[in-house]
Design a protein around this motif. Structure first.
Motif, PDB file in Angstrom:
ATOM      1  N   HIS A   1      50.075 -37.977 -83.653  1.00 18.00           N
ATOM      2  CA  HIS A   1      50.667 -38.770 -84.729  1.00 18.00           C
ATOM      3  C   HIS A   1      51.583 -39.820 -84.114  1.00 18.00           C
ATOM      4  N   SER A   2      52.371 -39.399 -83.103  1.00 23.17           N
ATOM      5  CA  SER A   2      53.244 -40.347 -82.415  1.00 23.17           C
ATOM      6  C   SER A   2      52.453 -41.312 -81.550  1.00 23.17           C
ATOM      7  N   ALA A   3      51.303 -40.840 -81.031  1.00 23.79           N
ATOM      8  CA  ALA A   3      50.478 -41.751 -80.227  1.00 23.79           C
ATOM      9  C   ALA A   3      50.057 -42.943 -81.078  1.00 23.79           C
ATOM     10  N   MET A   4      49.574 -42.657 -82.253  1.00 25.48           N
ATOM     11  CA  MET A   4      49.140 -43.764 -83.130  1.00 25.48           C
ATOM     12  C   MET A   4      50.337 -44.586 -83.559  1.00 25.48           C
ATOM     13  N   ALA A   5      51.456 -43.917 -83.877  1.00 27.03           N
ATOM     14  CA  ALA A   5      52.645 -44.671 -84.302  1.00 27.03           C
ATOM     15  C   ALA A   5      53.118 -45.593 -83.198  1.00 27.03           C
ATOM     16  N   SER A   6      53.051 -45.139 -81.968  1.00 28.49           N
ATOM     17  CA  SER A   6      53.577 -45.990 -80.893  1.00 28.49           C
ATOM     18  C   SER A   6      52.628 -47.142 -80.575  1.00 28.49           C
ATOM     19  N   VAL A   7      51.313 -46.938 -80.710  1.00 28.35           N
ATOM     20  CA  VAL A   7      50.454 -48.107 -80.495  1.00 28.35           C
ATOM     21  C   VAL A   7      50.575 -49.075 -81.665  1.00 28.35           C
ATOM     22  N   ILE A   8      50.881 -48.551 -82.840  1.00 28.80           N
ATOM     23  CA  ILE A   8      51.153 -49.460 -83.958  1.00 28.80           C
ATOM     24  C   ILE A   8      52.386 -50.288 -83.628  1.00 28.80           C
ATOM     25  N   GLY A   9      53.408 -49.628 -83.101  1.00 23.89           N
ATOM     26  CA  GLY A   9      54.614 -50.352 -82.697  1.00 23.89           C
ATOM     27  C   GLY A   9      54.293 -51.400 -81.646  1.00 23.89           C
ATOM     28  N   ALA A  10      53.489 -51.010 -80.673  1.00 26.08           N
ATOM     29  CA  ALA A  10      53.164 -51.933 -79.588  1.00 26.08           C
ATOM     30  C   ALA A  10      52.348 -53.112 -80.080  1.00 26.08           C
ATOM     31  N   ALA A  11      51.353 -52.844 -80.917  1.00 21.85           N
ATOM     32  CA  ALA A  11      50.522 -53.930 -81.434  1.00 21.85           C
ATOM     33  C   ALA A  11      51.367 -54.852 -82.304  1.00 21.85           C
ATOM     34  N   SER A  12      52.288 -54.276 -83.076  1.00 21.70           N
ATOM     35  CA  SER A  12      53.182 -55.110 -83.898  1.00 21.70           C
ATOM     36  C   SER A  12      54.084 -55.946 -83.014  1.00 21.70           C
ATOM     37  N   GLY A  13      54.357 -55.400 -81.832  1.00 26.54           N
ATOM     38  CA  GLY A  13      55.168 -56.141 -80.882  1.00 26.54           C
ATOM     39  C   GLY A  13      54.380 -57.221 -80.159  1.00 26.54           C
ATOM     40  N   GLY A  14      53.076 -57.296 -80.438  1.00 26.64           N
ATOM     41  CA  GLY A  14      52.286 -58.422 -79.949  1.00 26.64           C
ATOM     42  C   GLY A  14      51.497 -58.186 -78.683  1.00 26.64           C
ATOM     43  N   VAL A  15      51.168 -56.943 -78.364  1.00 26.93           N
ATOM     44  CA  VAL A  15      50.363 -56.712 -77.154  1.00 26.93           C
ATOM     45  C   VAL A  15      49.158 -55.846 -77.476  1.00 26.93           C
ATOM     46  N   ARG A  16      48.174 -55.898 -76.575  1.00 26.36           N
ATOM     47  CA  ARG A  16      46.977 -55.080 -76.708  1.00 26.36           C
ATOM     48  C   ARG A  16      47.347 -53.634 -76.396  1.00 26.36           C
ATOM     49  N   ALA A  17      46.919 -52.724 -77.260  1.00 28.21           N
ATOM     50  CA  ALA A  17      47.285 -51.326 -77.098  1.00 28.21           C
ATOM     51  C   ALA A  17      46.047 -50.458 -77.202  1.00 28.21           C
ATOM     52  N   PHE A  18      46.145 -49.230 -76.681  1.00 30.45           N
ATOM     53  CA  PHE A  18      44.997 -48.316 -76.657  1.00 30.45           C
ATOM     54  C   PHE A  18      45.471 -46.895 -76.773  1.00 30.45           C
ATOM     55  N   THR A  19      44.684 -46.086 -77.463  1.00 37.19           N
ATOM     56  CA  THR A  19      44.899 -44.654 -77.440  1.00 37.19           C
ATOM     57  C   THR A  19      43.561 -43.947 -77.536  1.00 37.19           C
ATOM     58  N   ALA A  20      43.571 -42.647 -77.355  1.00 37.03           N
ATOM     59  CA  ALA A  20      42.343 -41.868 -77.446  1.00 37.03           C
ATOM     60  C   ALA A  20      42.696 -40.511 -77.998  1.00 37.03           C
ATOM     61  N   SER A  21      41.736 -39.912 -78.707  1.00 36.37           N
ATOM     62  CA  SER A  21      41.982 -38.570 -79.204  1.00 36.37           C
ATOM     63  C   SER A  21      40.679 -37.892 -79.553  1.00 36.37           C
ATOM     64  N   SER A  22      40.790 -36.790 -80.249  1.00 40.52           N
ATOM     65  CA  SER A  22      39.636 -35.971 -80.567  1.00 40.52           C
ATOM     66  C   SER A  22      40.065 -34.928 -81.578  1.00 40.52           C
ATOM     67  N   SER A  23      39.098 -34.473 -82.413  1.00 43.40           N
ATOM     68  CA  SER A  23      39.300 -33.238 -83.186  1.00 43.40           C
ATOM     69  C   SER A  23      40.660 -33.135 -83.882  1.00 43.40           C
ATOM     70  N   HIS A  24      41.382 -32.106 -83.561  1.00 39.92           N
ATOM     71  CA  HIS A  24      42.667 -31.883 -84.208  1.00 39.92           C
ATOM     72  C   HIS A  24      43.648 -33.013 -83.979  1.00 39.92           C
ATOM     73  N   GLY A  25      43.564 -33.606 -82.841  1.00 43.08           N
ATOM     74  CA  GLY A  25      44.435 -34.731 -82.553  1.00 43.08           C
ATOM     75  C   GLY A  25      44.176 -35.879 -83.496  1.00 43.08           C
ATOM     76  N   LEU A  26      42.910 -36.165 -83.712  1.00 44.37           N
ATOM     77  CA  LEU A  26      42.566 -37.233 -84.640  1.00 44.37           C
ATOM     78  C   LEU A  26      43.006 -36.861 -86.053  1.00 44.37           C
ATOM     79  N   ALA A  27      42.783 -35.578 -86.384  1.00 39.81           N
ATOM     80  CA  ALA A  27      43.182 -35.122 -87.716  1.00 39.81           C
ATOM     81  C   ALA A  27      44.682 -35.308 -87.908  1.00 39.81           C
ATOM     82  N   LEU A  28      45.455 -34.989 -86.872  1.00 40.81           N
ATOM     83  CA  LEU A  28      46.907 -35.131 -86.957  1.00 40.81           C
ATOM     84  C   LEU A  28      47.326 -36.591 -87.121  1.00 40.81           C
ATOM     85  N   MET A  29      46.557 -37.479 -86.587  1.00 42.45           N
ATOM     86  CA  MET A  29      46.840 -38.908 -86.694  1.00 42.45           C
ATOM     87  C   MET A  29      46.534 -39.483 -88.054  1.00 42.45           C
ATOM     88  N   HIS A  30      45.914 -38.715 -88.900  1.00 38.56           N
ATOM     89  CA  HIS A  30      45.305 -39.243 -90.121  1.00 38.56           C
ATOM     90  C   HIS A  30      46.205 -40.219 -90.876  1.00 38.56           C
TER      91      HIS A  30
END
Lengths: 387, 299, 591
Positions: free
Chosen positions: A58-87
């Motif tokens: 959940h924080s992974a997605m939140a932090s790339v959202i922060g980074a992208a809002s800050g104007g840079v290219r960002a990346f994350t990866a996940s799977s299964s429960h991790g993706l579900a948690l990011m929902h």
């Protein structure tokens, strides 16, 4: 240059070539090799990027959202429960119209804990406003990740590049890794259409009352509707520089097929073997690999199935109460456009192997069925365990 | 020489916002921004401030704001900082501005992780001691004894207020401090100090932001109630450097007794008025114990 | 990169981002009450017999505006250099700061301002010839000088008749040089004269002065004070000398010196006169003992004066009352009864009764009586039945051959002090002016209108409808203040000569505060009831809706006006509650 690398590494190479500036991730099998490779590249200076070891997806997605809002290219990866948690934050990323790229490794959801291939995780996120592309081999994984940035930055929607657990993520294949110079010709530097800037301050993501919310949602939908055209143009550009291209679907031997088997990811590779074997025995069968899932490529699917009598969709997923999801989506897409009846099959959940003979079983079952069964047909079950 | 104090003050808060009359959280933001200045990016999760920032297309702030999900202040601020660094901007300060819910409860994990990673931003919790934006439900910051909509009547909160600054001190962050809207100079000083610790790790400021709407007192008393909280030692103002060195700012640790009994502070708010004399006495005892422990740490 | 199809693709992008300010929302529409500048009165002003606007004075002084500060004092008190030396400063006892750390040094500051600046009296009102009255004032003590000052400022022509060879009354003849140097007094008298007041010396008071109106005068003010000293009322009291008489002779340089090693000299009494006499005798070489019938703490003299006397070597013998005096000048026995104190009376002073069987005697070389005085002649007192009694003076519309007489000073005030006398003279002046305009029936109402604070005394500013006259009479109490914002600090009283050195001569003992220190001490004043630009209202407004005008453009013109921006003020009331000095209040907003 051609290198024999894992699918995970192929993704990491693409992220490196795309010059992402912020990578933020939380480990979950079988995504780990992607992020470990990126951590290594960031740590030894190969990538000029910050790797944030966050404490949850959940924080992974939140932090790339922060980074992208800050104007840079960002990346994350996940799977299964991790993706579900990011929902929650998946919804946020798309409504915030941020061009984030995420690699998602399809893995089963628990309980019971299961690390192996199952597509329910990514498909359960189909309503979150992300573009989803299902890749089937290491080359495609690398190429799609690169193209994803180009696409995302045009339509301002986040893109999920979906790989199969272990069968792709942990499989070594020869992959042509392009040069930085070629990638730079394809992918221009990121130029944000909005960002956090003290010289021109504004709020991003503020309260949107009923008087405006609907139009903002309409805008997301419009962007989604522009995505197929954008993807086509991206594909064209990619092809012109790298000599390779993909399209929203891959139609194999469908032109004169009576029955088309629809499959995705590495399963499509297995199905291709089965299709060739069946053809050798005179069956008029073809394979439709669905690659772009969101937005659903209705026209391309309809076109590929022109003249077909039946389509049998192999889903390695299940939406309980509704059945295989690719089948549902295909059926819904064809309803107004017209097309062959859709036979729905569920197989290979939780890493249960899908073999060519199972694909043949699927084919013959579809062939003999007068009409699609009311519920998805489950193949390869162990009857003695079914209660 | 006494001056006219008439110099124009650069405010980064616009009037016309929808904060309740007497809102302590708004006052906290106004005072904080006076010290933080225009080179600030605010990261604001779900909270009263998410609404006070403004309805589309308006903003009540003159600095850029990223609104984010409830649980995510610590993470989103980390991402923003990483982006600014990547763009070569080392001047802009990133500030996470969250309420008590988004700090003590749902946002706790992300905050702890950001603190542990030594993230370079200032995390400010403006604390009105409950989920006020959603209509006054209890949080782990709600003090013992308080009635809220989820601890109503005889079910008033039996758990103690979580000591968030102690938690952050245990993370050994370079700077953690309490502050109060009733002590504006102290608050501004602490903001400036936090800004100056750029690059040292996460700086945490816990601001007491009284809430007339949620605590049950007339809107003109916000600052007075905040002052009473400090004077009664219920919410002392102190700083912790590197999680180890404590300095008490207010009230003076040299005074033998508090200038105000805790009961007076609590009687001023209807959320506490149901408490019996014995319950108040037990709260007084606990406040004194905590004060004693704090003083020991500051020696 | 060559232009691509992608560049011309038009993708919708409508996000929730801001492009305008909330300042277009006029949240002022939310409020049902709004703040209003509503200044109140300060306890010091209420306690000051002269009704000086002390918070205003201190604010000006703290800003280095010494001329303006002194002008403010002169509005209410013509003799600040005198009061700054000899007043018993009830202002300081009432000071709200006293409950926080220490009272403001109002008294020392008044002296400092008066010494440092040469400021003229405020301009006089111009009256048309028919309205300008000719007034004779009998007595040039503080009450007479004050009455003349205020009557002259109100536009009338004044003449003071003084019995002795120099003006000042008790200021000159009763207060010793080491407390009130002649030079300081002369400056003050000169200021009164600068208003056109004529002082005629060598004119003893006589009942014929009531016939002044027949000589073309319009009214008389009797301010002759208590010219008849009270006797001790014991056998042999004719042997006792009058303390006031000694003080007057000492001023003229005519008093004897006492030989060293002689017997002590007794001064009977407990008021300022007794203490002044004792300290003067000390300087003349005597060994004085103050003999007082009650306890030391019951002595009505100013506490600091008693302390100074003791430090200089004056002894005090409390709870001893004379019963007889025997012997002759140079060698006397002062017979005394030991007294025992009982319960406190209504005035707070202990009642005393003799202890039987404990009579004793003091061997003294002289006895000075300082047990009070009274009016010298009956005509000096207001006529019962025809005089209107006001708080500090009396006025009789026809006592001078059908023309008005006002009575002021020790003759009419209950508490005998310089500042009360000045206040009395002011009140008499206002009463006369009111009588001229409205007749005797209008006097009480005009005096009432001239009160500036609850429980206070008449104010010239209020009477003349000055800008501060509109303030509320409600007093700012200590609990109204925000003591938490006040940095604790010490008061300074000004340096003084070291006691042993002071006792050797008539040089002024108190040296006062220097100008920088004075401004700093003035800064300790909390300015109760008046806006002093502390900026709390602007600091604590959650709407950022307090507008501040340019420095010094306020009304009155020594603050920066602060006003709520009514477009945005939600009426929360924090500004009024956080104003530490009660200068803002909330009122219901009309629709």
């Amino acid at each position: 240059m051609t290198r024999v690398i894992e699918g995970s590494q192929a993704v990491a190479e693409a992220v490196k070539l795309a010059k992402a500036k912020v990578v933020s991730a939380y480990p979950i099998t079988p995504q780990t090799h992607i992020v470990e490779e990126l951590a290594r590249l960031c740590s030894d200076g190969t990538m000029d990027a910050r790797f944030i070891c966050v404490e949850s997806e959940h924080s992974a997605m939140a932090s790339v959202i922060g980074a992208a809002s800050g104007g840079v290219r960002a990346f994350t990866a996940s799977s299964s429960h991790g993706l579900a948690l990011m929902h929650e934050m998946l919804h946020w990323a798309s409504a915030a119209r941020l061009p984030i790229v995420m690699a998602e490794v399809n893995r089963a959801l628990g309980p019971g804990w299961n690390l192996w291939l199952d597509q329910t995780d990514s498909l359960a996120q189909r309503d979150t406003g992300w573009i989803q592309i299902y890749v089937s081999d290491g080359q495609e994984a690398l190429d799609t990740t690169l193209a994803a940035y180009r696409l995302a930055e045009i339509v301002n929607l986040p893109v999920m590049v979906v790989l199969d657990a272990f069968f792709l993520s942990h499989t070594y294949e020869p992959v042509d890794v392009p040069s930085q110079e070629d990638v730079d010709r394809f992918l221009p530097p990121y130029s944000p259409k909005f960002l956090l800037d003290t010289k021109a301050p504004y709020v991003l993501g503020e309260v949107a009352p009923p008087s405006v919310y609907m139009e903002m949602r309409r805008s997301i939908q419009s962007a989604m509707e522009s995505a197929p055209e954008a993807l086509e143009a991206v594909d064209e550009e990619f092809r012109s520089i790298f000599g390779r291209g993909y399209g929203p679907v891959e139609a194999y031997r469908c032109e004169d097929a009576d029955i088309v088997i629809a499959a995705t990811g590495t399963t499509a590779g297995t199905a291709r073997v089965a299709v060739d074997a069946l053809r050798d025995r005179g069956e008029k069968v073809g394979l439709l690999r669905i690659r772009l899932f969101r937005p659903f490529p209705a026209r391309a699917v309809h076109e590929a199935l022109r003249g077909t009598k039946k389509v049998a969709v192999l889903d390695r997923n299940c939406s309980f109460g509704a059945g295989g999801i690719f089948a549902q989506e295909t059926r819904a897409a064809l309803y107004n456009l017209g097309g062959p009846p859709v036979h729905s099959y569920i197989a290979g959940l939780g890493g249960r192997d899908v073999t060519p003979s199972l694909v043949e079983e699927l084919y013959f079952d579809a062939k003999k069925a007068a009409a699609p069964a009311p519920e998805s047909v489950w193949l390869g079950l162990r009857e003695e365990l079914c209660k | 020489m006494k001056s006219y104090n008439a110099d124009p003050i650069e405010e980064y808060l616009n009037p016309g916002h929808v904060g309740c009359p007497g809102c302590g959280g708004t006052l906290a933001m106004k005072l904080a921004l006076r010290a933080l200045g225009p080179k600030t990016v605010m990261v604001v999760p779900a909270s009263c401030w998410a609404i006070i920032v403004g309805n589309y297309p308006q903003s009540s702030l003159k600095v850029p704001v990223l609104q984010t999900g409830f649980a995510t202040t610590g993470a989103a601020a980390s991402g923003v900082r990483a982006a600014l660094d990547a763009r070569g901007d080392r001047e802009t300060t990133v500030v996470g501005w969250a309420g008590d819910g988004g700090t003590f409860d749902i946002g706790f994990q992300a905050l702890s992780a950001a603190a542990e990673r030594g993230e370079d931003f200032i995390y400010v919790c403006y604390d009105n001691e409950a989920y006020m934006n959603t209509g006054v439900q209890r949080s782990s910051s709600t003090p013992y004894g308080a009635r809220t909509m989820t601890t109503p009547g005889g079910g008033w909160k039996r758990q103690q207020k979580k000591n968030i600054v102690e938690v952050l001190a245990a993370h050994r962050v370079p700077y953690a401090a309490t502050a109060s809207i009733a002590y504006p100079d102290d608050l501004e000083r602490k903001m400036r100090k936090a800004v100056s610790l750029r690059g040292a790790g996460l700086r945490f400021i816990h601001i007491f932001a009284s809430c007339p709407t949620g605590w049950g007192f007339a809107s003109d008393k916000s600052v007075k109630v905040a002052r009473m909280a400090v004077a009664s030692r219920f919410f002392p103002l102190y700083e912790v450097e590197d999680g180890l060195r404590y300095t008490i700012n207010q009230p003076s640790p040299d005074e033998a007794g508090a200038s105000l009994p805790v009961g007076d502070y609590m009687r001023a708010q209807s959320r506490f008025r149901h408490l019996s004399a014995e319950e108040v006495a037990s709260i007084q005892e606990r406040v004194e114990e905590e004060w004693g422990r704090l003083k020991q740490k500051a020696e | 990169m060559k232009a691509s199809r992608l560049d011309s693709l038009n993708v919708s992008l409508f996000i929730s981002r801001s492009s305008a300010s909330t300042s277009s929302n006029k949240t002022g529409s939310w409020s049902f009450s709004r703040p209003r500048r509503a200044e109140r009165s300060a306890p010091c002003s209420a306690a000051c017999p002269c009704s000086e606007d002390i918070p205003r004075i201190e604010m000006l002084a703290s800003r280095g505006l010494a001329d303006e500060a002194l002008a403010s004092i002169l509005e209410e008190n013509p003799l600040p250099g005198t009061c700054g030396r000899v007043c018993f400063h009830p202002c300081e006892a009432a000071c709200n700061r006293g409950g926080i750390d220490e009272a403001v040094s109002v008294n020392a500051l008044e002296r400092s301002l008066s010494d440092a600046t040469v400021t003229a009296a405020p301009p006089a009102r111009k009256l048309p010839p028919s309205a300008r009255k000719k007034i004779t004032i009998i007595g040039s003590g503080p009450a007479g000088l004050s009455a003349a000052y205020f009557l002259a400022r109100l536009g009338h022509e004044c003449e003071i008749l003084e019995a002795s060879s120099a003006a000042g009354g008790l200021l000159r003849w009763g207060i010793p040089e080491y407390r009130l140097p002649s030079a300081a007094l002369e400056r003050e008298i000169a200021r009164v004269e600068s208003l056109g007041v004529r002082i005629r010396l060598g004119r003893p008071a006589g009942e014929d002065m009531l016939a002044e109106p027949s000589r073309g005068r319009d009214a008389v003010v009797i301010a002759t004070g208590h010219g008849r000293p009270s006797a001790l009322g014991v056998p042999g009291d004719e042997l006792a000398l009058d303390a006031l008489g000694m003080l007057a002779r000492s001023r003229r340089g005519e008093e004897r010196r006492f030989p060293r090693g002689g017997a002590p000299v007794a001064v009977v009494g407990g008021g300022n006169t007794a203490v002044d006499a004792a300290r003067t005798l000390l300087r003349l070489g005597a060994e004085p003992i103050i003999v007082y019938r009650r306890r030391r703490e019951d002595m009505p003299a100013i506490g600091a004066e008693i302390e100074a006397a003791l430090a200089e070597g004056v002894r005090i013998l409390p709870l001893a009352a004379p019963s007889a005096i025997e012997g002759s000048d140079g060698k006397m026995a002062l017979k005394l009864r030991r007294m025992r104190s009982g319960d406190a009376g209504a005035d707070g002073r202990a009642s005393v009764a003799p202890v039987p069987g404990e009579d004793f005697a003091l061997e003294v070389s002289a006895v000075y009586a300082a047990v009070g005085a009274s009016a010298a002649e009956r005509w000096m007192l207001p006529r019962e039945g025809s005089a209107l009694r006001l708080a500090r003076c009396a006025i009789d519309p026809t006592a001078a051959g059908g023309r008005p007489v006002a009575y002021a000073g020790d003759l009419t005030i209950g508490r005998e002090s310089v500042s009360d006398a000045i206040a009395s003279g002011k009140e008499a002046a206002i009463a006369l002016d009111a009588l001229f305009s409205f007749g005797i029936k209008g006097v009480a109402a005009e005096i009432e209108r001239a009160l500036a604070a609850d429980g206070g005394s008449a104010s010239m500013e209020a009477y003349s409808r000055g800008p501060r006259a509109t303030r509320s009479r409600a007093i700012v109490k200590a609990e109204d203040l925000n003591a938490d914002y006040i940095e604790r600090s010490r008061r300074a009283n000004g340096r003084a000569l070291e006691s042993a050195k002071a006792a050797l001569s008539f040089a002024e003992v108190e040296c006062g505060l220097g100008p920088a220190e004075a401004a700093a001490q003035a800064g300790r004043c909390l300015n109760c009831g008046i806006c002093n630009d502390c900026d709390n209202c602007r600091t604590f407004c959650p709407e950022a809706a307090v507008d501040v005008g340019p420095p010094g453009s306020g009304d009155p013109a020594w603050t920066s006006p602060r006003a709520p921006n009514l477009d945005y003020c939600k009426g929360c009331g924090i500004c009024a509650t956080e104003c530490p000095r009660g200068a803002l209040s909330m009122e219901e907003a009309s629709s």
